[in-house]
Design a protein around this motif. Structure first.
Motif, PDB file in Angstrom:
ATOM      1  N   SER A 155      14.634   8.669 -87.246  1.00 56.32           N
ATOM      2  CA  SER A 155      14.822   9.677 -86.192  1.00 56.32           C
ATOM      3  C   SER A 155      15.448   9.007 -84.974  1.00 56.32           C
ATOM      4  CB  SER A 155      13.472  10.307 -85.827  1.00 56.32           C
ATOM      5  OG  SER A 155      13.622  11.290 -84.829  1.00 56.32           O
ATOM      6  N   GLN A 156      16.524   9.618 -84.460  1.00 56.39           N
ATOM      7  CA  GLN A 156      17.197   9.047 -83.298  1.00 56.39           C
ATOM      8  C   GLN A 156      17.813  10.154 -82.449  1.00 56.39           C
ATOM      9  OE1 GLN A 156      20.153   6.379 -84.884  1.00 56.39           O
ATOM     10  NE2 GLN A 156      21.241   7.967 -85.997  1.00 56.39           N
ATOM     11  N   ASN A 157      18.136   9.830 -81.199  1.00 58.51           N
ATOM     12  CA  ASN A 157      18.816  10.761 -80.293  1.00 58.51           C
ATOM     13  C   ASN A 157      18.053  12.075 -80.124  1.00 58.51           C
ATOM     14  OD1 ASN A 157      21.581   9.540 -82.057  1.00 58.51           O
ATOM     15  ND2 ASN A 157      21.153   8.948 -79.939  1.00 58.51           N
ATOM     16  N   GLU A 158      16.762  11.977 -79.799  1.00 54.02           N
ATOM     17  CA  GLU A 158      15.917  13.137 -79.476  1.00 54.02           C
ATOM     18  C   GLU A 158      15.656  14.049 -80.666  1.00 54.02           C
ATOM     19  OE1 GLU A 158      16.620  14.979 -75.531  1.00 54.02           O
ATOM     20  OE2 GLU A 158      18.392  13.684 -75.460  1.00 54.02           O
ATOM     21  N   ALA A 159      15.780  13.529 -81.865  1.00 55.77           N
ATOM     22  CA  ALA A 159      15.529  14.334 -83.061  1.00 55.77           C
ATOM     23  C   ALA A 159      14.039  14.359 -83.410  1.00 55.77           C
ATOM     24  CB  ALA A 159      16.327  13.785 -84.230  1.00 55.77           C
ATOM     25  N   LEU A 160      13.674  15.301 -84.293  1.00 61.23           N
ATOM     26  CA  LEU A 160      12.299  15.425 -84.770  1.00 61.23           C
ATOM     27  C   LEU A 160      12.283  15.477 -86.287  1.00 61.23           C
ATOM     28  CD1 LEU A 160       9.213  16.067 -84.535  1.00 61.23           C
ATOM     29  CD2 LEU A 160       9.863  18.486 -84.425  1.00 61.23           C
ATOM     30  N   ILE A 161      11.436  14.656 -86.880  1.00 60.56           N
ATOM     31  CA  ILE A 161      11.125  14.741 -88.306  1.00 60.56           C
ATOM     32  C   ILE A 161       9.643  15.086 -88.425  1.00 60.56           C
ATOM     33  CG2 ILE A 161      10.909  13.481 -90.477  1.00 60.56           C
ATOM     34  CD1 ILE A 161      13.244  11.722 -89.555  1.00 60.56           C
ATOM     35  N   ASP A 188      14.531   5.411 -80.760  1.00 55.78           N
ATOM     36  CA  ASP A 188      14.493   5.431 -79.302  1.00 55.78           C
ATOM     37  C   ASP A 188      13.247   6.186 -78.852  1.00 55.78           C
ATOM     38  OD1 ASP A 188      15.328   8.355 -79.238  1.00 55.78           O
ATOM     39  OD2 ASP A 188      17.119   7.462 -80.116  1.00 55.78           O
ATOM     40  N   LYS A 189      12.938   6.103 -77.570  1.00 53.66           N
ATOM     41  CA  LYS A 189      11.719   6.711 -77.035  1.00 53.66           C
ATOM     42  C   LYS A 189      11.764   8.231 -77.052  1.00 53.66           C
ATOM     43  CE  LYS A 189      10.566   2.802 -74.040  1.00 53.66           C
ATOM     44  NZ  LYS A 189      10.339   2.337 -72.637  1.00 53.66           N
ATOM     45  N   GLU A 190      12.953   8.808 -77.100  1.00 52.29           N
ATOM     46  CA  GLU A 190      13.067  10.265 -77.057  1.00 52.29           C
ATOM     47  C   GLU A 190      12.894  10.904 -78.438  1.00 52.29           C
ATOM     48  OE1 GLU A 190      15.360   8.201 -75.644  1.00 52.29           O
ATOM     49  OE2 GLU A 190      14.503   8.423 -73.629  1.00 52.29           O
ATOM     50  N   SER A 191      13.048  10.134 -79.485  1.00 54.43           N
ATOM     51  CA  SER A 191      12.918  10.665 -80.839  1.00 54.43           C
ATOM     52  C   SER A 191      11.449  10.814 -81.225  1.00 54.43           C
ATOM     53  CB  SER A 191      13.640   9.755 -81.832  1.00 54.43           C
ATOM     54  OG  SER A 191      15.012   9.686 -81.524  1.00 54.43           O
ATOM     55  N   LYS A 192      11.192  11.730 -82.161  1.00 56.00           N
ATOM     56  CA  LYS A 192       9.819  12.028 -82.544  1.00 56.00           C
ATOM     57  C   LYS A 192       9.680  12.130 -84.059  1.00 56.00           C
ATOM     58  CE  LYS A 192       8.956  14.762 -78.340  1.00 56.00           C
ATOM     59  NZ  LYS A 192       8.570  16.103 -77.824  1.00 56.00           N
ATOM     60  N   ALA A 193       8.474  11.898 -84.510  1.00 54.79           N
ATOM     61  CA  ALA A 193       8.122  12.120 -85.913  1.00 54.79           C
ATOM     62  C   ALA A 193       6.660  12.499 -85.993  1.00 54.79           C
ATOM     63  CB  ALA A 193       8.402  10.884 -86.751  1.00 54.79           C
ATOM     64  N   ILE A 194       6.368  13.429 -86.882  1.00 58.31           N
ATOM     65  CA  ILE A 194       4.990  13.862 -87.111  1.00 58.31           C
ATOM     66  C   ILE A 194       4.750  13.819 -88.618  1.00 58.31           C
ATOM     67  CG2 ILE A 194       3.314  15.734 -86.895  1.00 58.31           C
ATOM     68  CD1 ILE A 194       4.995  16.782 -84.525  1.00 58.31           C
ATOM     69  N   ALA A 195       3.730  13.114 -89.024  1.00 55.28           N
ATOM     70  CA  ALA A 195       3.347  13.088 -90.435  1.00 55.28           C
ATOM     71  C   ALA A 195       1.893  13.520 -90.537  1.00 55.28           C
ATOM     72  CB  ALA A 195       3.535  11.694 -91.018  1.00 55.28           C
ATOM     73  N   SER A 196       1.658  14.504 -91.375  1.00 54.42           N
ATOM     74  CA  SER A 196       0.314  15.052 -91.508  1.00 54.42           C
ATOM     75  C   SER A 196      -0.082  15.074 -92.984  1.00 54.42           C
ATOM     76  CB  SER A 196       0.257  16.467 -90.912  1.00 54.42           C
ATOM     77  OG  SER A 196      -1.025  17.030 -91.082  1.00 54.42           O
ATOM     78  N   ILE A 214       4.570   5.431 -88.555  1.00 55.66           N
ATOM     79  CA  ILE A 214       5.615   5.905 -87.652  1.00 55.66           C
ATOM     80  C   ILE A 214       5.725   4.909 -86.505  1.00 55.66           C
ATOM     81  CG2 ILE A 214       6.329   7.730 -86.057  1.00 55.66           C
ATOM     82  CD1 ILE A 214       4.715   9.685 -87.785  1.00 55.66           C
ATOM     83  N   GLY A 215       6.937   4.437 -86.238  1.00 55.88           N
ATOM     84  CA  GLY A 215       7.079   3.499 -85.139  1.00 55.88           C
ATOM     85  C   GLY A 215       8.476   2.942 -85.041  1.00 55.88           C
ATOM     86  N   ALA A 216       8.660   2.015 -84.110  1.00 60.36           N
ATOM     87  CA  ALA A 216       9.956   1.386 -83.897  1.00 60.36           C
ATOM     88  C   ALA A 216      10.250   0.394 -85.020  1.00 60.36           C
ATOM     89  CB  ALA A 216       9.977   0.686 -82.545  1.00 60.36           C
ATOM     90  N   LEU A 217      11.462  -0.132 -85.012  1.00 61.30           N
ATOM     91  CA  LEU A 217      11.832  -1.146 -85.980  1.00 61.30           C
ATOM     92  C   LEU A 217      10.897  -2.349 -85.890  1.00 61.30           C
ATOM     93  CD1 LEU A 217      15.709  -1.100 -85.547  1.00 61.30           C
ATOM     94  CD2 LEU A 217      14.459  -0.395 -87.573  1.00 61.30           C
TER      95      LEU A 217
END
Length: 267
Positions: A155-161, A188-196, A214-217
């Protein structure tokens, strides 16, 4: 064999396969619902390359196998998959979702009879404020059933997964096994991910596991590559490619190269 929307309409939105088949399926806006019946002892591979928002219902009979391969190549769509599995049947889905756009995929597999099994594996790349959602569920009703959910994303550039996985092992489904694993890299800090990941267990004598990361490189991996003279941009690309690339192995050579090119061109 190539089957397009006009062929599907002629068959009253119902496809029946009996034997060993390789199908390329193309669906446009004229098709909202499809029923696909895989007869006993058949082995069918369906490649879904061109599709719009639609509902596909699968019925997989005894000792039959269906392999569904999906490459998402357009934006703003919802794909709903439902499958009912009979004794000793197999339904595996492999999804490469690398397009720049929103998508929602809902998959609901019922492992109705004994010894049935199903996998849903995906790699996804979200960028430019993309909203990508995957709702994957398995209902274990038969004995000795097996399900796997495995997802990798960037996830990058303010995207959401967002990935919601539900595996329900129902009463009397002894010896069944459910696995869930989702890993997402945030660029990046603006991107998001949610895993449930959710396991619902109503039976003893089963196996079940789930996990998400979920996290940075990974800084250690970055340091290793940088210490070998690889610049930061290329190091980030190599690590990310390693996350997304395995899905290509489920596709034939020409499509595998297409997936590799899309990954390399997007990072």
């Amino acid at each position: 064999m190539i089957i397009n929307s006009s062929d599907i309409l002629k068959l009253n939105n119902s496809l029946i396969f009996n034997g060993n088949e390789k199908i390329q399926l193309s669906i446009d806006d004229s098709i909202k619902d499809i029923d696909i019946d895989i007869k006993s002892n058949s082995k069918v591979e369906i490649l879904l390359l061109d599709f719009k928002s639609t509902n596909i219902n699968f019925f997989i009979q005894n000792d039959a196998t269906l392999i569904l391969k999906i490459i998402n190549n357009s934006i703003k769509k919802t794909l709903n998959l439902k499958a009912n599995l009979c004794r000793n049947s197999i339904f595996n889905t492999f999804l490469a979702d690398l397009v720049d756009g929103d998508i929602e995929i809902n998959s609901n597999v019922i492992l109705y009879d004994d010894f049935s099994s199903s996998e849903f594996k995906f790699s996804t790349l979200a960028k430019n404020k993309n909203n990508k959602r995957y709702n994957i569920s398995f209902s274990h009703i038969g004995k000795n059933t097996h399900s796997i959910l495995s997802g990798f994303g960037v996830s990058q550039n303010e995207a959401l997964i967002k990935c919601v996985g539900v595996s329900h092992i129902e009463k009397d489904s002894i010896k069944s096994d459910a696995e869930q694993s989702v890993k997402v890299i945030l660029f990046d800090k603006e991107s998001k991910a949610i895993a449930s990941p959710t396991l619902k267990i109503d039976c003893d004598d089963i196996k079940a596991s789930h996990g998400c990361a979920i996290g940075a490189l990974n800084e250690e991996h970055l340091f290793y590559l940088l210490s070998r003279g690889i610049d930061l941009t290329e190091a980030r690309k190599l690590i990310t490619t390693g996350y997304l690339m395995p899905i290509a192995n489920y596709f034939e050579d020409e499509l595998k190269q297409k997936i590799v090119n899309e990954i390399n061109g997007s990072l």
